[in-house]
Every structure is written in C-alpha cells, then in structure tokens.
Scaffold this motif. Structure first.
Motif, PDB file in Angstrom:
ATOM      1  N   GLY A 110       0.809  -1.206   0.000  1.00 48.80           N
ATOM      2  CA  GLY A 110       0.000   0.000   0.000  1.00 48.80           C
ATOM      3  C   GLY A 110       0.844   1.258   0.000  1.00 48.80           C
ATOM      4  O   GLY A 110       2.036   1.241  -0.277  1.00 48.80           O
ATOM      5  N   PHE A 111       0.221   2.346   0.321  1.00 54.88           N
ATOM      6  CA  PHE A 111       0.816   3.670   0.270  1.00 54.88           C
ATOM      7  C   PHE A 111       1.673   3.917   1.505  1.00 54.88           C
ATOM      8  O   PHE A 111       1.243   3.652   2.627  1.00 54.88           O
ATOM      9  N   THR A 112       2.880   4.427   1.297  1.00 52.80           N
ATOM     10  CA  THR A 112       3.783   4.732   2.400  1.00 52.80           C
ATOM     11  C   THR A 112       4.135   6.208   2.363  1.00 52.80           C
ATOM     12  O   THR A 112       4.439   6.751   1.309  1.00 52.80           O
ATOM     13  N   VAL A 113       4.085   6.841   3.514  1.00 53.34           N
ATOM     14  CA  VAL A 113       4.439   8.253   3.629  1.00 53.34           C
ATOM     15  C   VAL A 113       5.599   8.378   4.605  1.00 53.34           C
ATOM     16  O   VAL A 113       5.576   7.790   5.684  1.00 53.34           O
ATOM     17  N   LEU A 114       6.609   9.144   4.220  1.00 54.18           N
ATOM     18  CA  LEU A 114       7.700   9.480   5.130  1.00 54.18           C
ATOM     19  C   LEU A 114       7.410  10.879   5.663  1.00 54.18           C
ATOM     20  O   LEU A 114       7.378  11.834   4.897  1.00 54.18           O
ATOM     21  N   SER A 115       7.182  10.975   6.942  1.00 49.70           N
ATOM     22  CA  SER A 115       6.894  12.286   7.522  1.00 49.70           C
ATOM     23  C   SER A 115       7.676  12.441   8.817  1.00 49.70           C
ATOM     24  O   SER A 115       8.166  11.470   9.384  1.00 49.70           O
ATOM     25  N   GLY A 116       7.809  13.667   9.255  1.00 54.21           N
ATOM     26  CA  GLY A 116       8.529  13.913  10.494  1.00 54.21           C
ATOM     27  C   GLY A 116       9.013  15.351  10.556  1.00 54.21           C
ATOM     28  O   GLY A 116       8.891  16.110   9.604  1.00 54.21           O
ATOM     29  N   GLU A 117       9.568  15.690  11.692  1.00 54.49           N
ATOM     30  CA  GLU A 117      10.088  17.039  11.914  1.00 54.49           C
ATOM     31  C   GLU A 117      11.258  17.318  10.975  1.00 54.49           C
ATOM     32  O   GLU A 117      11.908  16.403  10.479  1.00 54.49           O
ATOM     33  N   THR A 118      11.544  18.581  10.788  1.00 58.12           N
ATOM     34  CA  THR A 118      12.734  18.977  10.051  1.00 58.12           C
ATOM     35  C   THR A 118      13.950  18.403  10.766  1.00 58.12           C
ATOM     36  O   THR A 118      14.061  18.485  11.985  1.00 58.12           O
ATOM     37  N   GLY A 119      14.840  17.793  10.001  1.00 60.94           N
ATOM     38  CA  GLY A 119      16.039  17.204  10.591  1.00 60.94           C
ATOM     39  C   GLY A 119      15.863  15.769  11.058  1.00 60.94           C
ATOM     40  O   GLY A 119      16.772  15.194  11.652  1.00 60.94           O
ATOM     41  N   ALA A 120      14.699  15.171  10.798  1.00 62.78           N
ATOM     42  CA  ALA A 120      14.446  13.805  11.261  1.00 62.78           C
ATOM     43  C   ALA A 120      15.138  12.752  10.396  1.00 62.78           C
ATOM     44  O   ALA A 120      15.237  11.607  10.797  1.00 62.78           O
ATOM     45  N   GLY A 121      15.597  13.129   9.196  1.00 60.58           N
ATOM     46  CA  GLY A 121      16.316  12.193   8.346  1.00 60.58           C
ATOM     47  C   GLY A 121      15.573  11.739   7.106  1.00 60.58           C
ATOM     48  O   GLY A 121      16.031  10.833   6.411  1.00 60.58           O
ATOM     49  N   LYS A 122      14.432  12.353   6.811  1.00 60.74           N
ATOM     50  CA  LYS A 122      13.667  11.966   5.625  1.00 60.74           C
ATOM     51  C   LYS A 122      14.495  12.128   4.355  1.00 60.74           C
ATOM     52  O   LYS A 122      14.511  11.246   3.497  1.00 60.74           O
ATOM     53  N   SER A 123      15.200  13.236   4.233  1.00 60.86           N
ATOM     54  CA  SER A 123      16.004  13.495   3.036  1.00 60.86           C
ATOM     55  C   SER A 123      17.141  12.495   2.894  1.00 60.86           C
ATOM     56  O   SER A 123      17.516  12.130   1.777  1.00 60.86           O
ATOM     57  N   ILE A 124      17.689  12.040   3.996  1.00 58.25           N
ATOM     58  CA  ILE A 124      18.759  11.040   3.926  1.00 58.25           C
ATOM     59  C   ILE A 124      18.203   9.719   3.402  1.00 58.25           C
ATOM     60  O   ILE A 124      18.831   9.058   2.571  1.00 58.25           O
ATOM     61  N   LEU A 125      17.010   9.337   3.856  1.00 59.18           N
ATOM     62  CA  LEU A 125      16.388   8.108   3.354  1.00 59.18           C
ATOM     63  C   LEU A 125      16.105   8.208   1.854  1.00 59.18           C
ATOM     64  O   LEU A 125      16.387   7.274   1.098  1.00 59.18           O
ATOM     65  N   ILE A 126      15.585   9.339   1.419  1.00 60.90           N
ATOM     66  CA  ILE A 126      15.311   9.542  -0.010  1.00 60.90           C
ATOM     67  C   ILE A 126      16.623   9.567  -0.788  1.00 60.90           C
ATOM     68  O   ILE A 126      16.722   9.012  -1.886  1.00 60.90           O
ATOM     69  N   GLY A 127      17.663  10.180  -0.222  1.00 62.01           N
ATOM     70  CA  GLY A 127      18.969  10.191  -0.866  1.00 62.01           C
ATOM     71  C   GLY A 127      19.537   8.799  -1.026  1.00 62.01           C
ATOM     72  O   GLY A 127      20.105   8.446  -2.065  1.00 62.01           O
ATOM     73  N   ALA A 128      19.380   7.971   0.005  1.00 64.20           N
ATOM     74  CA  ALA A 128      19.858   6.590  -0.063  1.00 64.20           C
ATOM     75  C   ALA A 128      19.076   5.801  -1.116  1.00 64.20           C
ATOM     76  O   ALA A 128      19.664   5.040  -1.893  1.00 64.20           O
ATOM     77  N   LEU A 129      17.772   6.000  -1.172  1.00 61.77           N
ATOM     78  CA  LEU A 129      16.953   5.321  -2.177  1.00 61.77           C
ATOM     79  C   LEU A 129      17.344   5.784  -3.578  1.00 61.77           C
ATOM     80  O   LEU A 129      17.483   4.972  -4.495  1.00 61.77           O
ATOM     81  N   SER A 130      17.548   7.075  -3.762  1.00 61.02           N
ATOM     82  CA  SER A 130      17.964   7.607  -5.065  1.00 61.02           C
ATOM     83  C   SER A 130      19.309   7.021  -5.483  1.00 61.02           C
ATOM     84  O   SER A 130      19.508   6.665  -6.643  1.00 61.02           O
ATOM     85  N   PHE A 131      20.232   6.935  -4.542  1.00 60.27           N
ATOM     86  CA  PHE A 131      21.539   6.322  -4.793  1.00 60.27           C
ATOM     87  C   PHE A 131      21.358   4.881  -5.249  1.00 60.27           C
ATOM     88  O   PHE A 131      21.936   4.441  -6.249  1.00 60.27           O
ATOM     89  N   LEU A 132      20.521   4.122  -4.530  1.00 55.53           N
ATOM     90  CA  LEU A 132      20.266   2.730  -4.868  1.00 55.53           C
ATOM     91  C   LEU A 132      19.707   2.588  -6.279  1.00 55.53           C
ATOM     92  O   LEU A 132      20.041   1.653  -6.998  1.00 55.53           O
ATOM     93  N   LEU A 133      18.887   3.525  -6.689  1.00 58.29           N
ATOM     94  CA  LEU A 133      18.206   3.439  -7.978  1.00 58.29           C
ATOM     95  C   LEU A 133      19.039   3.982  -9.135  1.00 58.29           C
ATOM     96  O   LEU A 133      18.537   4.132 -10.241  1.00 58.29           O
ATOM     97  N   GLY A 134      20.306   4.295  -8.872  1.00 58.25           N
ATOM     98  CA  GLY A 134      21.185   4.717  -9.957  1.00 58.25           C
ATOM     99  C   GLY A 134      21.533   6.189  -9.951  1.00 58.25           C
ATOM    100  O   GLY A 134      22.152   6.681 -10.892  1.00 58.25           O
ATOM    101  N   GLY A 135      21.147   6.906  -8.904  1.00 58.96           N
ATOM    102  CA  GLY A 135      21.487   8.327  -8.810  1.00 58.96           C
ATOM    103  C   GLY A 135      22.988   8.512  -8.680  1.00 58.96           C
ATOM    104  O   GLY A 135      23.736   7.576  -8.399  1.00 58.96           O
ATOM    105  N   LYS A 136      23.428   9.744  -8.869  1.00 57.35           N
ATOM    106  CA  LYS A 136      24.854  10.040  -8.796  1.00 57.35           C
ATOM    107  C   LYS A 136      25.399   9.720  -7.404  1.00 57.35           C
ATOM    108  O   LYS A 136      24.735   9.919  -6.410  1.00 57.35           O
ATOM    109  N   ALA A 137      26.629   9.234  -7.409  1.00 60.76           N
ATOM    110  CA  ALA A 137      27.293   8.867  -6.160  1.00 60.76           C
ATOM    111  C   ALA A 137      28.390   9.877  -5.849  1.00 60.76           C
ATOM    112  O   ALA A 137      29.016  10.418  -6.749  1.00 60.76           O
ATOM    113  N   SER A 138      28.599  10.119  -4.570  1.00 67.00           N
ATOM    114  CA  SER A 138      29.639  11.041  -4.129  1.00 67.00           C
ATOM    115  C   SER A 138      30.252  10.502  -2.843  1.00 67.00           C
ATOM    116  O   SER A 138      29.547   9.944  -1.999  1.00 67.00           O
TER     117      SER A 138
END
Length: 167
Positions: free
Chosen positions: A23-51
């Motif tokens: 089903g539908f999954t939502v990542l929510s939370g306070e600023t600084g909770a780490g949502k962007s890091i999770l999305i960054g890791a997923l993007s990396f996994l899916l072939g995004g640029k690595a650094s």
C-alpha cells in the motif's frame, strides 16, 4: 513495490533496515528527522549520482540494498530477461556501494550492472517527486503550455513562434 531497504554507512546513518507494508507509504517527520537522507539513499540505490560525501565519516564505504516485488510487472520482467538476469518469487534485489576512492558498484540480483543500466531498470520501480514539484499549475507561465498541449496545437504554436521571431 519496495519491500525493504537496508542502509549502511550512508551520510549520518550507521545501519538501518526498514520494511515496507503493501500500500501507500508516507515518510513524515520534523525537520532534521532524516527523511532526506532516506530519499537520498533510495535515489543512490536506484542509480542516482554517487559522491564520497555520502559515505559516513570514519568509514570506508557506504552501501544500500533493497528488495522489490515485481509480481505482475511484465515490463520490468522483460528488461531482466533481455539482460539475462533471473529472479525468484517475483522479487529482485538491488545493491549499490560507493567506496572512499569514489568508485561505485551496482548489482541486480548479484549480477554486476552499470549505473546507467541500474537507472534504466529502476524507472520501472520507483518515481520520486520532490516537495512542491506538483505545483507547476500554480505558475501562470505554465498555463499556456498546458492549454496548448491539451488543445493539441503544440506544433502550430511552435511554427507561429518561429514566424513571429523572424518578423
């Protein structure tokens, strides 16, 4: 559907495993909770640029893996077949690693693939949208483009614009 995500030494994350329900999954939370890091890791996994900046401080490499359920996804299965990659139980495992040397590696079901191949295959799996990307309708400059497309007159508008430019 993404079933699980495993992240090691990525950004601030030491090690985390996340299981997703159907089903539908939502990542929510306070600023600084780490949502962007999770999305960054997923993007990396899916072939995004690595650094190398993505590697957690004090470690030699970062890795991200995820299992995707492909049941009923004929296009994804066809891509795998065309690349000689077989899967079991309609599930595919993706894995990506970046080392402190800057070299990254990617695998689909244990088969080494290029970042381009990983990115191509991942188009069947996930579509990531950033905050406010859906709000292009709120920009008046976009209105005519949408209307022209809806009316089916894009080519005519381009021709008119070219003639107007010549004048």
């Amino acid at each position: 559907m993404l079933e699980d995500l495993n992240i090691k030494n990525f950004a601030l994350i030491d090690s985390v495993s996340i299981e997703f329900n159907k089903g539908f999954t939502v990542l929510s939370g306070e600023t600084g909770a780490g949502k962007s890091i999770l999305i960054g890791a997923l993007s990396f996994l899916l072939g995004g640029k690595a650094s190398v900046e993505q590697i957690r401080a004090g470690t030699a490499e970062a890795s991200v893996s995820g299992t995707f359920l492909l049941a009923g996804h004929a296009a994804a299965q066809s891509w795998l077949d065309a690349h000689g990659i077989s899967i079991e139980n309609d599930r595919v495992l993706l894995r990506r690693v970046i080392k402190e040397s800057g070299k990254s590696s990617a695998w689909i079901e244990g088969t080494p693939v290029t970042r381009a191949d990983l990115g191509e295959f991942s188009l069947f799996l996930v579509d990531i949208h950033g905050q406010h990307e859906h709000q292009s309708l709120m920009h008046p400059a976009s209105h005519r483009v949408f209307l022209d497309s809806f009316a089916g007159i894009v080519l005519e508008v381009e021709a008119f614009t070219a003639l107007y430019g010549e004048l």
